[in-house]
Design a protein around this motif. Structure first.
Motif, PDB file in Angstrom:
ATOM      1  N   LYS A  56      -5.029   5.332  20.781  1.00 16.87           N
ATOM      2  CA  LYS A  56      -5.549   4.345  19.788  1.00 16.87           C
ATOM      3  C   LYS A  56      -4.910   4.581  18.468  1.00 16.87           C
ATOM      4  N   LEU A  57      -4.880   5.739  18.020  1.00 17.36           N
ATOM      5  CA  LEU A  57      -4.090   6.331  16.543  1.00 17.36           C
ATOM      6  C   LEU A  57      -2.872   5.950  16.750  1.00 17.36           C
ATOM      7  N   ASN A  58      -1.908   6.274  17.820  1.00 13.02           N
ATOM      8  CA  ASN A  58      -0.575   6.167  17.916  1.00 13.02           C
ATOM      9  C   ASN A  58       0.246   6.707  16.776  1.00 13.02           C
TER      10      ASN A  58
ATOM     11  N   LYS B  12       9.496  14.890   6.712  1.00 11.22           N
ATOM     12  CA  LYS B  12      10.092  13.742   5.798  1.00 11.22           C
ATOM     13  C   LYS B  12      10.116  12.525   6.750  1.00 11.22           C
ATOM     14  N   LYS B  13      10.323  12.599   8.175  1.00 11.38           N
ATOM     15  CA  LYS B  13      10.397  11.398   8.992  1.00 11.38           C
ATOM     16  C   LYS B  13       9.125  10.614   9.375  1.00 11.38           C
ATOM     17  N   TYR B  14       8.143  11.369   9.164  1.00 15.09           N
ATOM     18  CA  TYR B  14       6.625  10.715   9.189  1.00 15.09           C
ATOM     19  C   TYR B  14       5.990  10.575   7.931  1.00 15.09           C
ATOM     20  N   GLU B  15       6.730  10.885   6.765  1.00 15.05           N
ATOM     21  CA  GLU B  15       5.990  10.626   5.284  1.00 15.05           C
ATOM     22  C   GLU B  15       5.517   9.187   4.972  1.00 15.05           C
ATOM     23  N   LEU B  16       6.581   8.313   5.354  1.00 16.72           N
ATOM     24  CA  LEU B  16       6.430   7.030   4.934  1.00 16.72           C
ATOM     25  C   LEU B  16       5.074   6.522   5.851  1.00 16.72           C
ATOM     26  N   GLN B  17       5.215   6.586   7.127  1.00 14.68           N
ATOM     27  CA  GLN B  17       4.129   6.320   8.032  1.00 14.68           C
ATOM     28  C   GLN B  17       2.895   6.996   7.615  1.00 14.68           C
ATOM     29  N   PHE B  18       2.635   8.296   7.408  1.00 16.56           N
ATOM     30  CA  PHE B  18       1.513   8.829   6.986  1.00 16.56           C
ATOM     31  C   PHE B  18       0.990   8.051   5.762  1.00 16.56           C
ATOM     32  N   THR B  19       2.019   7.883   4.684  1.00 15.44           N
ATOM     33  CA  THR B  19       1.365   7.558   3.262  1.00 15.44           C
ATOM     34  C   THR B  19       0.715   6.070   3.411  1.00 15.44           C
ATOM     35  N   ALA B  20       1.494   5.267   4.467  1.00 11.79           N
ATOM     36  CA  ALA B  20       0.937   3.829   4.636  1.00 11.79           C
ATOM     37  C   ALA B  20      -0.529   3.875   5.390  1.00 11.79           C
ATOM     38  N   TRP B  21      -0.708   4.867   6.246  1.00 12.85           N
ATOM     39  CA  TRP B  21      -1.970   5.076   7.054  1.00 12.85           C
ATOM     40  C   TRP B  21      -3.120   5.397   5.951  1.00 12.85           C
ATOM     41  N   LEU B  22      -2.549   6.732   5.013  1.00 13.24           N
ATOM     42  CA  LEU B  22      -3.384   7.220   3.999  1.00 13.24           C
ATOM     43  C   LEU B  22      -4.141   5.967   3.195  1.00 13.24           C
ATOM     44  N   GLU B  23      -3.083   5.085   2.714  1.00 18.26           N
ATOM     45  CA  GLU B  23      -3.523   4.354   1.748  1.00 18.26           C
ATOM     46  C   GLU B  23      -4.484   3.174   2.403  1.00 18.26           C
ATOM     47  N   ALA B  24      -4.234   3.020   3.850  1.00 17.55           N
ATOM     48  CA  ALA B  24      -5.124   2.067   4.395  1.00 17.55           C
ATOM     49  C   ALA B  24      -6.371   2.299   4.403  1.00 17.55           C
ATOM     50  N   LEU B  25      -6.674   3.964   4.288  1.00 16.68           N
ATOM     51  CA  LEU B  25      -8.120   4.298   4.156  1.00 16.68           C
ATOM     52  C   LEU B  25      -8.725   4.191   2.734  1.00 16.68           C
ATOM     53  N   LEU B  26      -8.005   4.396   2.071  1.00 23.02           N
ATOM     54  CA  LEU B  26      -8.625   3.975   0.587  1.00 23.02           C
ATOM     55  C   LEU B  26      -8.815   2.779   0.386  1.00 23.02           C
TER      56      LEU B  26
END
Length: 81
Positions: free
Chosen positions: A14-16, A67-81
């Motif tokens: 689900k998290l993928n 670095k290769k996951y940073e953009l995806q992680f940042t987008a996921w983190l901002e979606a939580l806020l």
């Protein structure tokens, strides 16, 4: 009923995200800190308290993220806020 392994695999699917294990570990860590706050600081645990701790830990994780996951992680983190 799902076994623990099946529940784990279901959550992973689900998290993928490549960083799903970090999410699980930091969620558990936030529960542990909330528990310690209750025992040692007499702070009543709450979902809001847990979420605050969890979000702070996730923000710190961003500095260790590849670095290769940073953009995806940042987008996921901002979606939580």
């Amino acid at each position: 009923n799902l076994s623990v392994l099946e529940a784990y695999q279901d959550l992973k699917d689900k998290l993928n995200y490549h960083f799903f294990m970090e999410i699980i570990i930091l969620g558990s860590w936030a529960i542990w800190i909330s528990r310690n706050n209750k025992i040692f600081e007499n702070i009543t645990p709450s979902f809001q308290g847990w979420k605050f701790i969890f979000m702070e830990e996730l923000k710190l994780l961003k500095y260790r993220m590849k670095k290769k996951y940073e953009l995806q992680f940042t987008a996921w983190l901002e979606a939580l806020l």
